[in-house]
Design an enzyme around this catalytic site. Structure first.
Site, mmCIF file in Angstrom:
data_model
loop_
_atom_site.group_PDB
_atom_site.id
_atom_site.type_symbol
_atom_site.label_atom_id
_atom_site.label_comp_id
_atom_site.label_asym_id
_atom_site.label_seq_id
_atom_site.Cartn_x
_atom_site.Cartn_y
_atom_site.Cartn_z
ATOM 1 N N SER A 255 1.161 -1.283 -0.014
ATOM 2 C CA SER A 255 0.213 -0.103 -0.058
ATOM 3 C C SER A 255 1.089 1.441 -0.021
ATOM 4 O O SER A 255 1.576 1.577 -0.052
ATOM 5 C CB SER A 255 -0.649 0.192 1.142
ATOM 6 O OG SER A 255 0.386 0.283 2.330
ATOM 7 N N LYS A 256 -0.061 1.861 0.133
ATOM 8 C CA LYS A 256 0.973 3.789 -0.305
ATOM 9 C C LYS A 256 2.007 3.867 0.965
ATOM 10 O O LYS A 256 2.842 4.914 1.553
ATOM 11 C CB LYS A 256 0.368 4.724 0.368
ATOM 12 C CG LYS A 256 -0.450 4.976 -1.144
ATOM 13 C CD LYS A 256 -2.179 5.114 -1.125
ATOM 14 C CE LYS A 256 -2.828 3.361 -0.785
ATOM 15 N NZ LYS A 256 -3.721 2.917 -1.271
#
Length: 517
Positions: A255-256
């Site tokens: 994920s980010k």
RNA sequence: GCCCCCAUCGUCUAGUGGCCUAGGAUACAUGGUUCUCAUCCAUGCGACAGGGGUUCGACUCCCCUUGGGGGUACCA
């Protein structure tokens, strides 16, 4: 040229930037092609008209180029198997569709998306796998005519063999057996004639003579569908390698939080492409049992698709950071300067002309911090003290200065000493050959005893003598001077700082601090 | 739900039945060098998910469990 020629491709869809996983996939394909003396091509899978953008395409191309993954065929370079955009190959797919329709491997499906969905839900309610219910697989002519009369626009579906065990020899996972009943009669052509991924992919891999396909594990089931389609086309499928996805630190999908979504963001954060290349190579592959750093050439000598691991790996930015520091330290100073230039300019601490006029000086400045940074982006902040007119001291520096009450006196005296000494001038003045004579990369000893000015080593000796004459312990002397000169308590050796700062700035800063109330 | 894949230090991994009291790297800790920090060097910490088999012998082979990932689209 060996007979079945080696051709690999990276086939991104321009629906987003090139992320870490995509970059690794591209890199493995590229490396495999290089290692086997084959070709690496780039094909753009833009059949999802709604989500494809030119912006994404440009970012992907830039990302690949930045990593040094040059393609032999594809956008911007052309090739004998083009065009390399799927939306420019529509007639080709139509031809294959005709052929499959004629041979019975494909059939028209008149169901609307809503009807398909309803069928899916019905199957699920019955406890079966939710998939297309194959309602139009065997309709008769009358039914077909009725649908046509309703002016329904048919899609084209693949007639998947029912209940058949299908084996796929995957280069990464080994032999995998799947019952084809798990796969439905997937759509090949949408009602408008636009092919779907699996169909276009097979036609293109076939037409472009792709020999090996390395891609993410999310495509494994597509690999089954595709190999069945190759079979239907009476053609040999390429060798597939479905590699595990890269996971985040928590073991979940990346994920980010774990990594940037655009590989180019690493460039902007100060990472070197060599480091990214090296690091992501290692996510699922290992160079050897005891070596993590290697050149591209070394990697190509050892890389084999079969050696890519079958288990997923987590992205760990800490190790990447370490590796980047290693690569920074490996760079020649002129190269480090060249790469730092954009950052330095962006920070507005230097005029562009400085890179010509004071190149030797800047190389020395970089040499002084090279072992202290892991990211290119740290360069401006670490060097700024050399160029500002009004130096601000940080908290620790203030503390060091206040610690010794007599410091102001000998700070001023030291300034007087330097004033009379043969110190290089302060930037931006011409420093003569000082920076060439004394390369900080070699601890400033190049010029020996006969340089055009005092060397850092000589400055140190002078300072030791001075401290002694003032009856100050050298260690106690150094810290306040460093604070006054650089504004911080850590950094390069003090006499590298003195040397780099030059006479005027040293004196000015020492006196400014000494004169403070 | 169903199908497929995976499972060694916190992390990346080496390891393909005996070379393993499991090796390297990173991270972390400690010490050394030193004017600080960093680099560098040394030392330490630290793993075969669990349970069954197979075998003279399993980290390595098989099965189960658990955990994780992926797929199950008129997205790729």
């Amino acid at each position: 040229m060996s007979e079945p020629s080696v051709r690999l491709r990276f086939a991104p869809s321009p629906t987003g930037p090139l992320h870490l996983g995509g970059a690794r996939t591209a890199l493995y394909n590229w490396a495999a092609a290089q290692a086997m003396g084959g070709k690496f091509l780039l094909r753009i899978e833009d059949t999802d008209r709604a989500r494809s953008t030119d912006e994404s395409l440009q970012i992907i191309l830039a990302g690949l180029s930045w990593l040094g993954l040059a393609w032999d065929e594809g956008p911007e370079v052309g090739g004998d198997f083009g065009p390399y955009f799927q939306t420019e190959r529509l007639e080709l797919y139509a031809g294959y569709a005709e052929r499959l329709l004629a041979s019975g491997w494909a059939y028209k499906c008149y169901a609307t998306p809503e009807e398909v969905q309803a069928g899916r839900e019905r199957l699920q309610a019955e406890g079966k796998s939710p998939m297309y219910d194959r309602r139009d697989r065997d309709i008769d002519d009358a039914q077909r005519a009725a649908y046509e009369a309703e002016e329904r626009k048919p899609s084209l579906r693949f007639r998947m063999p029912l209940d058949q065990l299908w084996k796929l020899e995957d280069l990464c996972k080994g032999e995998v057996e799947v019952n084809l009943r798990e796969l439905d009669d997937w759509v090949m052509l949408r009602p408008g004639g636009m092919p779907t991924y699996n169909f276009a992919c097979v036609v293109d891999d076939l037409e472009m003579r792709i020999s090996h396909v390395v891609r993410g594990d999310e495509h494994f089931m597509n690999g089954i569908k595709q190999s069945v389609l190759f079979h239907a086309l009476d053609a040999k499928a390429p060798k597939y390698a479905h590699i595990p996805l890269i996971l985040g630190k928590n073991g979940k999908k990346l994920s980010k939080r774990d990594a940037v979504t655009n590989i180019l963001d690493y460039r902007d954060k100060g990472y070197l492409p060599e480091a990214i290349f090296n690091y992501i190579s290692l996510l699922g592959w290992s160079f050897s049992g005891d070596q993590d750093l290697f050149t591209v050439e070394e990697m190509l000598q050892r890389f084999r698709i079969e050696d890519i691991g079958a288990s997923g790996s987590k992205f760990d930015e800490e190790k990447l950071l370490w590796m980047n520091g290693e690569y920074i330290r490996k760079l020649e100073l002129c190269e480090l300067l060249r790469r730092s230039q954009p950052l330095l300019l962006a920070a507005e601490i230097l005029p562009e002309s400085a890179f010509d006029q004071s190149a030797a000086y800047l190389r020395n400045a970089l040499a002084s911090i090279r072992e202290r940074i892991s990211l290119l982006s740290e360069v401006p902040e670490k060097l700024a003290y050399l160029f500002v007119d009004a130096l601000e001291l940080d908290k620790d520096a203030e503390k060091k200065l206040r610690k010794n009450e007599s410091a102001p006196q000998w700070l001023a005296a030291y300034a007087d000493l330097l004033e009379k000494s043969d110190l290089p001038a302060s930037y931006p003045a011409d420093r003569g050959d000082a920076d060439i004579a004394f390369s900080l990369a070699n601890k400033g000893e190049d010029g020996g005893e006969s340089g055009p000015c005092m060397s850092p080593a000589q400055l140190e000796q002078q300072a030791r003598d001075f401290a002694e004459s003032m009856d100050v312990k050298f260690g106690h002397f150094v810290h306040p001077v460093r604070a006054a000169l650089s504004g911080t308590t850590k950094g390069p050796g003090l006499f590298d700082i003195v040397f780099l700062l030059g006479k005027e700035r040293c004196c000015q800063r020492l006196r400014a601090i000494a004169a403070r109330p």
